[in-house]
Design a protein around this motif. Structure first.
Motif, PDB file in Angstrom:
ATOM      1  N   GLN A  88       0.816  -1.207   0.000  1.00 27.19           N
ATOM      2  CA  GLN A  88       0.000   0.000   0.000  1.00 27.19           C
ATOM      3  C   GLN A  88       0.856   1.266   0.000  1.00 27.19           C
ATOM      4  O   GLN A  88       0.464   2.285  -0.576  1.00 27.19           O
ATOM      5  CB  GLN A  88      -0.982  -0.038   1.169  1.00 27.19           C
ATOM      6  N   ILE A  89       2.027   1.211   0.623  1.00 29.43           N
ATOM      7  CA  ILE A  89       2.967   2.335   0.524  1.00 29.43           C
ATOM      8  C   ILE A  89       3.419   2.501  -0.918  1.00 29.43           C
ATOM      9  O   ILE A  89       3.522   3.626  -1.434  1.00 29.43           O
ATOM     10  CB  ILE A  89       4.174   2.106   1.464  1.00 29.43           C
ATOM     11  N   LEU A  90       3.692   1.381  -1.589  1.00 26.25           N
ATOM     12  CA  LEU A  90       4.099   1.428  -2.996  1.00 26.25           C
ATOM     13  C   LEU A  90       2.980   2.032  -3.849  1.00 26.25           C
ATOM     14  O   LEU A  90       3.237   2.855  -4.740  1.00 26.25           O
ATOM     15  CB  LEU A  90       4.438   0.021  -3.483  1.00 26.25           C
ATOM     16  N   THR A  95       0.668   6.728  -6.702  1.00 25.47           N
ATOM     17  CA  THR A  95      -0.379   7.756  -6.708  1.00 25.47           C
ATOM     18  C   THR A  95       0.230   9.145  -6.692  1.00 25.47           C
ATOM     19  O   THR A  95      -0.205  10.038  -7.437  1.00 25.47           O
ATOM     20  CB  THR A  95      -1.294   7.576  -5.480  1.00 25.47           C
ATOM     21  N   GLN A  96       1.228   9.327  -5.864  1.00 24.50           N
ATOM     22  CA  GLN A  96       1.896  10.626  -5.769  1.00 24.50           C
ATOM     23  C   GLN A  96       2.557  10.994  -7.099  1.00 24.50           C
ATOM     24  O   GLN A  96       2.475  12.142  -7.548  1.00 24.50           O
ATOM     25  CB  GLN A  96       2.929  10.583  -4.640  1.00 24.50           C
ATOM     26  N   PHE A  97       3.185  10.011  -7.745  1.00 25.04           N
ATOM     27  CA  PHE A  97       3.840  10.270  -9.027  1.00 25.04           C
ATOM     28  C   PHE A  97       2.816  10.582 -10.120  1.00 25.04           C
ATOM     29  O   PHE A  97       3.025  11.495 -10.931  1.00 25.04           O
ATOM     30  CB  PHE A  97       4.697   9.065  -9.436  1.00 25.04           C
ATOM     31  N   PRO A 141      -4.443   4.830  -8.125  1.00 28.95           N
ATOM     32  CA  PRO A 141      -3.768   4.815  -9.434  1.00 28.95           C
ATOM     33  C   PRO A 141      -4.728   4.571 -10.588  1.00 28.95           C
ATOM     34  O   PRO A 141      -4.512   5.094 -11.692  1.00 28.95           O
ATOM     35  CB  PRO A 141      -2.748   3.664  -9.305  1.00 28.95           C
ATOM     36  N   LEU A 142      -5.780   3.789 -10.353  1.00 30.77           N
ATOM     37  CA  LEU A 142      -6.745   3.500 -11.413  1.00 30.77           C
ATOM     38  C   LEU A 142      -7.492   4.766 -11.822  1.00 30.77           C
ATOM     39  O   LEU A 142      -7.632   5.067 -13.016  1.00 30.77           O
ATOM     40  CB  LEU A 142      -7.740   2.429 -10.946  1.00 30.77           C
ATOM     41  N   PRO A 450      -7.162  12.941  -4.983  1.00 32.58           N
ATOM     42  CA  PRO A 450      -6.119  13.544  -5.838  1.00 32.58           C
ATOM     43  C   PRO A 450      -6.681  14.584  -6.809  1.00 32.58           C
ATOM     44  O   PRO A 450      -6.011  15.572  -7.111  1.00 32.58           O
ATOM     45  CB  PRO A 450      -5.547  12.330  -6.588  1.00 32.58           C
ATOM     46  N   PHE A 451      -7.906  14.385  -7.271  1.00 23.32           N
ATOM     47  CA  PHE A 451      -8.540  15.375  -8.155  1.00 23.32           C
ATOM     48  C   PHE A 451      -8.917  16.634  -7.377  1.00 23.32           C
ATOM     49  O   PHE A 451      -8.781  17.744  -7.891  1.00 23.32           O
ATOM     50  CB  PHE A 451      -9.787  14.786  -8.818  1.00 23.32           C
ATOM     51  N   TYR A 452      -9.390  16.453  -6.153  1.00 23.88           N
ATOM     52  CA  TYR A 452      -9.660  17.618  -5.306  1.00 23.88           C
ATOM     53  C   TYR A 452      -8.402  18.465  -5.144  1.00 23.88           C
ATOM     54  O   TYR A 452      -8.430  19.695  -5.271  1.00 23.88           O
ATOM     55  CB  TYR A 452     -10.128  17.166  -3.918  1.00 23.88           C
ATOM     56  N   LEU A 453      -7.288  17.786  -4.837  1.00 23.43           N
ATOM     57  CA  LEU A 453      -6.031  18.513  -4.622  1.00 23.43           C
ATOM     58  C   LEU A 453      -5.569  19.189  -5.910  1.00 23.43           C
ATOM     59  O   LEU A 453      -5.015  20.290  -5.877  1.00 23.43           O
ATOM     60  CB  LEU A 453      -4.960  17.562  -4.095  1.00 23.43           C
TER      61      LEU A 453
END
Length: 469
Positions: A88-90, A95-97, A141-142, A450-453
């Motif tokens: 999950q960290i991976l 996700t961050q990338f 990621p999806l 991630p879209f909110y951010l």
């Protein structure tokens, strides 16, 4: 383009923080997490046939990942939770990338990108999803992959290169199929999400633009074919083994519960309970009383279970239970549709209150737990992110409307930015809309965080650009 040093530093700092938490925190197994654990163990010990026979229950993608962790742990004598935490960290790093790639596409300056990625890496809500046994982490990621590919498809269907729409359709269809098998509600979200592409195809047909019309048809045919090649066979397996042609069994029950509870005669108290629960259940409990709020929230679950048992007892065939529950829900909605829409709207607003330090199901180090327990920090951060998210979404919708011509003008300066923003906001709207019939929990909003951010970052970028000019 190489990654700037400040952003590399953000990636490194985030990784160090996650590694620290991996060794100093502990997953708490309870509620839905217990179900994920039990079902994953069943898949590992008894196989998928047993899972289907006793289903339909939960989406399979996350369960498959957890079952892999259990398999590795059993082979090497380790804790499956630690192995799952590593996975999950991976996923969070990926996700961050991908979020970095999205922000790059929106032409946001490095300093804002760095701040956004840093917040993503340290957000209490997102970090909690990484260190708890809940399936939201697998969706990040999806969802990002779909949004990163969608604007590319929007552009390439205009070209005479028919290979690109097919390749993008295959890739996006796979991601969407996996997303539907991670969140069953996405089966319907995605079918509405691609409607703008149908509008494009119709527009090309009317304008007699043969090249673009063929490109759009190739993309739509491919993406829907691949998407359904994931969804339909899985539903067929459920039909074969448990007689339910569905991904999971929760949808009709949730719809029925919401329909019954939200069409009852509205009182000032029931309205205030619904209103005060929007920022959080604890707000409702504090203002309206714990018993009143909890009775309403818990009642959301019990009625559908009772109705399902009643239908079975009356001789309704197993395969007809879910369709019958859906029909009964629609019958209830027709009794009082406007009140139903009012309460649904209030429920949907909860999706904007996505940040929280009190998600639970993770035991943090004492200092972090103490910080998360500070009322001013928890409520202050939750309110701040709600205000930023709401303001940014409203700004983006206005920005898209003002620049709507760029959606169809390939020569426009913002031809990449506007389609990306439009499809991202469209996804957010659909995601919120489809969750309104449910009893929304904070974590339901996590796949679109991630879209909110990204919307917040874009809004800040635009304000700074105006100030500079």
């Amino acid at each position: 383009m190489p990654i700037p040093k400040p952003i590399k530093a953000v990636f490194l700092l985030s990784i160090l923080f996650w590694i620290y938490l991996a060794f100093s925190s502990q997953v708490s197994i309870g509620a839905d997490a217990k179900a994920y654990e039990q079902l994953s163990q069943r898949i590992y010990q008894e196989g998928w046939i047993s899972f289907f026979k006793k289903g339909p229950d939960r989406e399979p993608v996350y369960l498959f990942l957890v079952s892999i962790s259990i398999r590795i742990a059993d082979r090497f004598g380790l804790s499956y939770q630690k192995i799952q935490t590593f996975f999950q960290i991976l996923i969070l790093l990926i996700t961050q990338f991908l979020t970095y790639q999205l922000l790059r596409r929106l032409k946001i300056r490095d300093s804002i990108i760095a701040a956004t990625l840093l917040y993503l890496g340290f957000s209490p809500a997102i970090v909690n999803s990484t260190f708890s046994l809940y399936s939201e982490i697998g969706t990040y990621p999806l969802m990002l992959g779909i949004i990163l590919l969608s604007p590319q498809a929007w552009q390439v269907i205009h070209t005479s290169n028919y290979k690109s729409p097919i390749i993008l359709g295959i890739t996006m269809g796979m991601l969407a199929g996996l997303m539907a098998l991670s969140r069953a509600i996405f089966e319907y979200i995605f079918l509405i999400f691609v409607l703008p592409y149908f509008y494009l195809a119709f527009k090309f047909l009317i304008n007699k633009n043969k090249t673009s019309f063929i490109g759009s048809l190739l993309f739509l045919t491919t993406v829907l074919l691949i998407f359904n090649s994931f969804v339909i066979p899985y539903k067929c397996l459920n039909k074969i083994y448990n007689r339910h042609y569905t991904i999971t069994d929760r949808g009709p029950f949730i719809l029925y519960n919401g329909a019954v509870n939200r069409t009852k005669r509205m009182t000032s108290k029931s309205f205030l309970i619904a209103l005060t629960s929007v920022p959080g259940e604890n707000v409702c409990r504090g203002l309206m009383g714990a018993k009143e709020c909890d009775d309403r929230l818990l009642n959301f679950v019990d009625q559908a279970v009772s109705k399902g048992q009643e239908l079975m007892g009356s001789g309704v065939p197993t395969e007809e239970i879910y369709p019958t529950m859906t029909q009964l829900a629609l019958k209830e909605i027709r009794k009082n549709p406007f009140q139903y829409m009012l309460f649904n709207s209030l429920e949907g607003m909860k999706m904007l209150f996505w940040e929280s330090t009190k998600i639970g199901f993770v035991h943090y180090p004492a200092w972090l737990n103490k910080m998360h327990s500070l009322t001013i920090f928890n409520y202050g951060l939750r309110l701040l992110m709600f205000l930023l998210t709401t303001a940014s979404l409203l700004y983006l919708m206005n920005f898209i409307f003002k620049n709507r011509r760029a959606l169809f003008d390939l020569k426009c300066q913002d031809r990449d930015i506007v389609p990306t923003l439009f499809l991202m906001v469209w996804m957010i709207i659909l995601f919120i809309g489809f969750y309104t019939p449910t009893n929304v929990l904070t974590r339901y909003a996590f796949p679109i965080v991630p879209f909110y951010l990204a919307t917040i970052a874009f809004g800040i970028e635009q304000k700074l650009m105006r100030h500079t000019l």
